[in-house]
Scaffold this active site. Structure first.
Site, PDB file in Angstrom:
ATOM      1  N   GLY A  11       0.777  -1.231   0.000  1.00  0.00           N
ATOM      2  CA  GLY A  11       0.000   0.000   0.000  1.00  0.00           C
ATOM      3  C   GLY A  11       0.807   1.278   0.000  1.00  0.00           C
ATOM      4  O   GLY A  11       0.237   2.366  -0.151  1.00  0.00           O
ATOM      5  N   PRO A  15       7.005   7.116  -5.763  1.00  0.00           N
ATOM      6  CA  PRO A  15       7.127   7.941  -6.972  1.00  0.00           C
ATOM      7  C   PRO A  15       7.730   7.102  -8.103  1.00  0.00           C
ATOM      8  O   PRO A  15       8.773   6.456  -7.925  1.00  0.00           O
ATOM      9  CB  PRO A  15       8.066   9.063  -6.531  1.00  0.00           C
ATOM     10  N   LEU A  17       9.244   7.628 -10.878  1.00  0.00           N
ATOM     11  CA  LEU A  17      10.565   7.974 -11.399  1.00  0.00           C
ATOM     12  C   LEU A  17      11.442   8.403 -10.231  1.00  0.00           C
ATOM     13  O   LEU A  17      11.092   9.304  -9.472  1.00  0.00           O
ATOM     14  CB  LEU A  17      10.446   9.104 -12.416  1.00  0.00           C
ATOM     15  N   GLY A  20      18.812   8.489  -9.389  1.00  0.00           N
ATOM     16  CA  GLY A  20      19.875   7.616  -8.941  1.00  0.00           C
ATOM     17  C   GLY A  20      21.211   8.320  -8.797  1.00  0.00           C
ATOM     18  O   GLY A  20      21.487   9.298  -9.496  1.00  0.00           O
ATOM     19  N   LYS A  75      20.243   0.629  -0.066  1.00  0.00           N
ATOM     20  CA  LYS A  75      20.483  -0.802  -0.221  1.00  0.00           C
ATOM     21  C   LYS A  75      21.564  -1.273   0.750  1.00  0.00           C
ATOM     22  O   LYS A  75      22.527  -0.550   1.008  1.00  0.00           O
ATOM     23  CB  LYS A  75      20.934  -1.113  -1.651  1.00  0.00           C
ATOM     24  N   HIS A 108      21.066  -5.560  -1.903  1.00  0.00           N
ATOM     25  CA  HIS A 108      21.684  -5.104  -3.154  1.00  0.00           C
ATOM     26  C   HIS A 108      21.927  -6.233  -4.149  1.00  0.00           C
ATOM     27  O   HIS A 108      21.936  -6.006  -5.363  1.00  0.00           O
ATOM     28  CB  HIS A 108      23.002  -4.402  -2.828  1.00  0.00           C
TER      29      HIS A 108
END
Length: 294
Positions: A11, A15, A17, A20, A75, A108
């Site tokens: 739930g 976003p 996009l 990074g 990560k 990762h």
């Protein structure tokens, strides 16, 4: 600029996009993330192994954007796998990021050569989720067989699987496995930045004539077309750049639609050639590294 969202299997709204910072030097990260937030990104993707979590946190804190409006994803690196080690890895990452809660925490790599440690690490993520210290948990670079092994031994289905996906390496079996389990696929290298558009390794992806023709029809760039392809197929995508004009260009993908025929044409570009590391080749011996405390 308003970025659309995707609903994860628990739930939580993600976003679609993200921005990074893989291979972005720490000294460039603050400015890049600040610019991304300025032009409308609200999802920042980093990792302990990138060495720039602290700078991501500094940029978010100084941006003026309320913390609740920024989706922070990071990560855990393989060196910190194992139940207790991963609980501590969260503390290290949260401290560097300057946050109490991480929105999405993922493993990762699958680390198939020491999968018992992977299971311990994921169980730590489940504990962090239950304790409210993370809002969603997931994995990265997991193939179908890794997902099957994980799901047999754990309770919470990953919300996300971040893998190499772009028009030239679609990984349809992984996409199908994610969909079967209700896992959202998240694309790293979403515009094929680590690859070429020909199977022999030649040709810049931005020069692909098929994507170039589609871009011309819509008055968009090849990068924008590739990102739109991901979004229309329901994936999260994580482009990266340190150039302000590219940062702005990559988020400007919510005002056009690709046709079914165009989506199919892009699908047909798949070469089946992986450009990133083979998931089975990731071992502690070859890829282990210490993640600093601070």
């Amino acid at each position: 600029m308003t970025v659309s969202t995707l609903t994860l299997n628990n739930g939580v709204e993600l976003p679609a996009l993200g921005f990074g910072v893989f291979q972005t030097p720490p000294e460039e990260t603050v400015a890049a993330v600040a610019e991304a937030l300025r032009v409308g990104y609200r999802h920042i993707d980093t990792a302990a192994a990138y060495g720039n979590e602290r700078e991501v946190g500094r940029a978010i804190a100084a941006s003026g954007v309320p913390r609740a409006e920024v989706f922070v994803e990071t990560k855990v690196w393989i060196s910190d796998y194992g139940y207790d080690q991963t609980l501590h890895a969260f503390d290290k990452s949260a401290g560097k990021l300057g946050v109490d809660t991480v929105d999405l925490l993922i493993l990762h790599q699958a680390l198939p050569s020491a999968f018992d440690r992977t299971i311990g690490a994921y169980r730590a993520l489940e504990r962090l989720l239950a304790d409210g210290r993370v809002r969603a948990i997931g994995v990265s670079n997991f193939m179908r067989e890794h997902l099957d092994r994980l799901l047999e031994q754990t309770t919470v289905v990953p919300a996300v699987n971040q893998v190499e996906v772009h028009p030239y390496f679609r990984q349809p079996d992984v996409l199908a496995a994610d969909a079967e389990h209700g896992i959202r696929t998240q694309a790293w290298s979403p515009i094929g930045g680590i690859t070429a558009y020909r199977a022999d390794g030649s040709g810049r992806t931005f020069d692909d004539p098929v994507i170039g023709q589609i871009a011309g029809v819509h008055g968009k760039t090849p990068a924008q077309v590739m990102l739109r392809w991901h979004l229309q197929q329901g994936r999260s995508a994580i482009p990266k750049s340190t150039r302000p004009e590219r940062i702005a260009e990559n988020v400007d993908v919510f005002d056009f639609q690709l046709t079914d025929a165009e989506l199919t044409a892009i699908d047909a570009l798949d070469t089946g050639v992986r450009r990133g590391p083979e998931p089975e080749a990731i071992t502690l011996e070859a890829f282990g590294r210490d993640i600093p405390e601070a």
